[in-house]
Design a protein around this motif. Structure first.
Motif, PDB file in Angstrom:
ATOM      1  N   GLN A 133       0.616  -1.092   0.102  1.00  0.00           N
ATOM      2  CA  GLN A 133       0.039  -0.437  -0.185  1.00  0.00           C
ATOM      3  C   GLN A 133       0.723   1.177  -0.420  1.00  0.00           C
ATOM      4  O   GLN A 133       1.870   1.332   0.862  1.00  0.00           O
ATOM      5  CB  GLN A 133      -0.800  -0.320   0.993  1.00  0.00           C
ATOM      6  CG  GLN A 133      -1.863   0.652   0.745  1.00  0.00           C
ATOM      7  CD  GLN A 133      -3.134   1.093   2.366  1.00  0.00           C
ATOM      8  OE1 GLN A 133      -3.042  -0.474   3.011  1.00  0.00           O
ATOM      9  NE2 GLN A 133      -3.627   2.036   2.500  1.00  0.00           N
ATOM     10  N   ALA A 134       0.392   2.272  -0.768  1.00  0.00           N
ATOM     11  CA  ALA A 134       1.567   3.097  -1.070  1.00  0.00           C
ATOM     12  C   ALA A 134       0.860   4.291   0.248  1.00  0.00           C
ATOM     13  O   ALA A 134      -0.178   4.387   0.674  1.00  0.00           O
ATOM     14  CB  ALA A 134       0.568   4.616  -2.555  1.00  0.00           C
ATOM     15  N   ASP A 135       2.360   5.487   0.308  1.00  0.00           N
ATOM     16  CA  ASP A 135       2.002   5.656   1.728  1.00  0.00           C
ATOM     17  C   ASP A 135       2.766   6.995   1.241  1.00  0.00           C
ATOM     18  O   ASP A 135       2.331   7.316   0.043  1.00  0.00           O
ATOM     19  CB  ASP A 135       2.901   5.884   2.620  1.00  0.00           C
ATOM     20  CG  ASP A 135       4.179   5.194   3.624  1.00  0.00           C
ATOM     21  OD1 ASP A 135       5.091   5.740   2.315  1.00  0.00           O
ATOM     22  OD2 ASP A 135       4.743   4.038   3.739  1.00  0.00           O
ATOM     23  N   ASP A 136       2.997   7.827   2.222  1.00  0.00           N
ATOM     24  CA  ASP A 136       3.433   9.484   1.629  1.00  0.00           C
ATOM     25  C   ASP A 136       5.147   9.338   0.822  1.00  0.00           C
ATOM     26  O   ASP A 136       4.899  10.289   0.515  1.00  0.00           O
ATOM     27  CB  ASP A 136       3.613  10.875   2.220  1.00  0.00           C
ATOM     28  CG  ASP A 136       1.709  10.801   3.557  1.00  0.00           C
ATOM     29  OD1 ASP A 136       1.316  11.003   2.165  1.00  0.00           O
ATOM     30  OD2 ASP A 136       1.413  11.403   4.694  1.00  0.00           O
ATOM     31  N   SER A 137       5.240   8.511   1.204  1.00  0.00           N
ATOM     32  CA  SER A 137       6.689   8.683   0.738  1.00  0.00           C
ATOM     33  C   SER A 137       6.533   8.246  -0.743  1.00  0.00           C
ATOM     34  O   SER A 137       7.828   8.519  -1.917  1.00  0.00           O
ATOM     35  CB  SER A 137       7.751   7.681   1.823  1.00  0.00           C
ATOM     36  OG  SER A 137       6.780   6.139   1.122  1.00  0.00           O
TER      37      SER A 137
ATOM     38  N   ILE B  76      -3.531  13.296  -5.536  1.00  0.00           N
ATOM     39  CA  ILE B  76      -2.368  11.601  -4.863  1.00  0.00           C
ATOM     40  C   ILE B  76      -2.427  11.310  -3.209  1.00  0.00           C
ATOM     41  O   ILE B  76      -3.308  10.268  -2.826  1.00  0.00           O
ATOM     42  CB  ILE B  76      -0.631  10.688  -5.888  1.00  0.00           C
ATOM     43  CG1 ILE B  76      -1.315  10.947  -7.114  1.00  0.00           C
ATOM     44  CG2 ILE B  76      -0.325   9.780  -4.698  1.00  0.00           C
ATOM     45  CD1 ILE B  76      -1.297   9.387  -7.810  1.00  0.00           C
ATOM     46  N   THR B  77      -2.118  11.872  -3.135  1.00  0.00           N
ATOM     47  CA  THR B  77      -2.352  12.354  -1.217  1.00  0.00           C
ATOM     48  C   THR B  77      -3.635  12.084  -1.408  1.00  0.00           C
ATOM     49  O   THR B  77      -4.034  11.261   0.025  1.00  0.00           O
ATOM     50  CB  THR B  77      -1.741  13.982  -0.792  1.00  0.00           C
ATOM     51  OG1 THR B  77       0.001  13.837  -0.685  1.00  0.00           O
ATOM     52  CG2 THR B  77      -1.346  13.632   0.824  1.00  0.00           C
ATOM     53  N   ASP B  78      -4.921  12.798  -1.637  1.00  0.00           N
ATOM     54  CA  ASP B  78      -6.049  13.117  -1.197  1.00  0.00           C
ATOM     55  C   ASP B  78      -6.806  11.052  -1.688  1.00  0.00           C
ATOM     56  O   ASP B  78      -7.223  10.205  -0.110  1.00  0.00           O
ATOM     57  CB  ASP B  78      -7.338  13.654  -2.539  1.00  0.00           C
ATOM     58  CG  ASP B  78      -6.567  14.887  -1.635  1.00  0.00           C
ATOM     59  OD1 ASP B  78      -5.872  15.396  -0.944  1.00  0.00           O
ATOM     60  OD2 ASP B  78      -6.430  16.050  -2.351  1.00  0.00           O
ATOM     61  N   LEU B  79      -6.124  10.770  -2.308  1.00  0.00           N
ATOM     62  CA  LEU B  79      -6.095   8.948  -3.135  1.00  0.00           C
ATOM     63  C   LEU B  79      -5.811   8.054  -1.424  1.00  0.00           C
ATOM     64  O   LEU B  79      -6.577   7.271  -0.994  1.00  0.00           O
ATOM     65  CB  LEU B  79      -5.765   8.612  -3.887  1.00  0.00           C
ATOM     66  CG  LEU B  79      -6.455   9.520  -5.111  1.00  0.00           C
ATOM     67  CD1 LEU B  79      -5.851   8.514  -6.596  1.00  0.00           C
ATOM     68  CD2 LEU B  79      -8.045   8.982  -5.494  1.00  0.00           C
TER      69      LEU B  79
ATOM     70  N   GLY C  62     -11.303   4.316   2.969  1.00  0.00           N
ATOM     71  CA  GLY C  62     -11.820   3.138   1.986  1.00  0.00           C
ATOM     72  C   GLY C  62     -10.695   3.432   0.935  1.00  0.00           C
ATOM     73  O   GLY C  62     -11.562   2.622  -0.094  1.00  0.00           O
ATOM     74  N   SER C  63      -9.796   3.881   0.423  1.00  0.00           N
ATOM     75  CA  SER C  63      -9.009   3.902  -0.670  1.00  0.00           C
ATOM     76  C   SER C  63      -8.131   3.541   0.035  1.00  0.00           C
ATOM     77  O   SER C  63      -7.707   4.207   0.453  1.00  0.00           O
ATOM     78  CB  SER C  63      -9.626   5.640  -1.198  1.00  0.00           C
ATOM     79  OG  SER C  63      -8.508   5.717  -2.197  1.00  0.00           O
ATOM     80  N   ILE C  64      -7.161   3.049  -0.735  1.00  0.00           N
ATOM     81  CA  ILE C  64      -5.712   2.766  -1.386  1.00  0.00           C
ATOM     82  C   ILE C  64      -5.127   2.556  -2.918  1.00  0.00           C
ATOM     83  O   ILE C  64      -5.701   2.501  -3.546  1.00  0.00           O
ATOM     84  CB  ILE C  64      -5.572   1.143  -0.757  1.00  0.00           C
ATOM     85  CG1 ILE C  64      -5.714   0.106  -0.829  1.00  0.00           C
ATOM     86  CG2 ILE C  64      -5.936   1.114   0.933  1.00  0.00           C
ATOM     87  CD1 ILE C  64      -4.945  -1.184  -1.366  1.00  0.00           C
ATOM     88  N   VAL C  65      -3.921   3.490  -2.760  1.00  0.00           N
ATOM     89  CA  VAL C  65      -3.453   3.092  -3.874  1.00  0.00           C
ATOM     90  C   VAL C  65      -2.098   1.917  -3.852  1.00  0.00           C
ATOM     91  O   VAL C  65      -1.410   1.646  -2.880  1.00  0.00           O
ATOM     92  CB  VAL C  65      -2.119   4.110  -3.999  1.00  0.00           C
ATOM     93  CG1 VAL C  65      -1.656   4.205  -5.812  1.00  0.00           C
ATOM     94  CG2 VAL C  65      -3.929   5.866  -4.489  1.00  0.00           C
ATOM     95  N   LEU C  66      -2.422   0.948  -4.239  1.00  0.00           N
ATOM     96  CA  LEU C  66      -1.616  -0.536  -4.178  1.00  0.00           C
ATOM     97  C   LEU C  66      -0.410  -0.113  -5.276  1.00  0.00           C
ATOM     98  O   LEU C  66      -1.121   0.239  -6.375  1.00  0.00           O
ATOM     99  CB  LEU C  66      -2.612  -1.272  -4.491  1.00  0.00           C
ATOM    100  CG  LEU C  66      -1.933  -2.867  -4.308  1.00  0.00           C
ATOM    101  CD1 LEU C  66      -1.347  -3.384  -3.251  1.00  0.00           C
ATOM    102  CD2 LEU C  66      -2.600  -4.039  -5.277  1.00  0.00           C
ATOM    103  N   ILE C  67       0.914  -0.353  -4.842  1.00  0.00           N
ATOM    104  CA  ILE C  67       1.809   0.179  -5.613  1.00  0.00           C
ATOM    105  C   ILE C  67       2.426  -1.359  -5.759  1.00  0.00           C
ATOM    106  O   ILE C  67       2.600  -2.456  -5.174  1.00  0.00           O
ATOM    107  CB  ILE C  67       3.004   0.511  -5.028  1.00  0.00           C
ATOM    108  CG1 ILE C  67       3.613  -0.306  -3.475  1.00  0.00           C
ATOM    109  CG2 ILE C  67       2.522   2.383  -4.797  1.00  0.00           C
ATOM    110  CD1 ILE C  67       4.375   1.505  -3.315  1.00  0.00           C
TER     111      ILE C  67
END
Length: 174
Positions: free
Chosen positions: A7-11, A50-53, A58-63
């Motif tokens: 899962q993506a984070d701020d980094s 991207i930061t908002d997502l 209930g939202s994730i950015v999977l990397i």
């Protein structure tokens, strides 16, 4: 190459902005087959988007990262919406397209949607992206008949080079 999905984070924000924009817009995107450069100019995403997502409930950015090098290979945005899962921003580095990374991201997305107890994954695709729609149909998605307007005038999503853009909705039962 060994791929790790996390899962993506701020980094990851700056790398995600660079990856997504390079895959969809400008000359760099023409290396791959997912380019929108002929229909849209400008950016596909920005840091705030991207930061908002990443921070939305209930939202994730999977990397997808290369476990050996740490390089970002691809990503997808998923959002839990009751019994459905919205899938967006599926992106693979243009130089690595056609190496099944997109298929792997789809499989990981379906697994997460099932974990969320969703019965459907849905997405929007620009209607003139026939090749992309066909790729999703090959992977079990179907056009629903629903259409949504393109956000003309909002340059956060790009600058249209053609008229009459709209989104079509595709869905897949899982």
């Amino acid at each position: 190459m060994h791929i790790e999905f996390t899962q993506a984070d701020d980094s990851h924000v700056e790398s995600l902005v660079q990856l997504v924009n390079s895959a969809y817009r400008g000359d760099s995107s023409k290396v791959g087959w997912t380019t929108e450069a002929d229909i849209l100019g400008g950016q596909r995403v920005d840091k705030q988007g991207i930061t908002d997502l990443i921070h939305k409930d209930g939202s994730i950015v999977l990397i997808a990262e290369d476990d050996d090098t740490g390089n970002l290979l691809g990503c997808v945005h998923l959002e839990h919406q009751d019994e459905k899962c919205y899938l967006g921003m599926l992106t693979v580095d243009p130089k690595l397209q056609k190496k099944s990374i997109g298929k792997m991201l789809l499989a990981e997305s379906e697994a997460l949607a099932q974990f969320w107890d969703c019965n459907t994954i849905f997405m929007t695709v620009i209607s003139v992206r026939k090749e992309l729609i066909a790729w999703y149909e090959k992977h079990g998605f179907r056009l629903t008949g629903e259409k949504k307007p393109f956000p003309y005038g909002d340059e956060r999503f790009g600058i249209p080079k053609v008229e009459n853009l709209e989104f079509v909705v595709l869905a897949k039962k899982i």
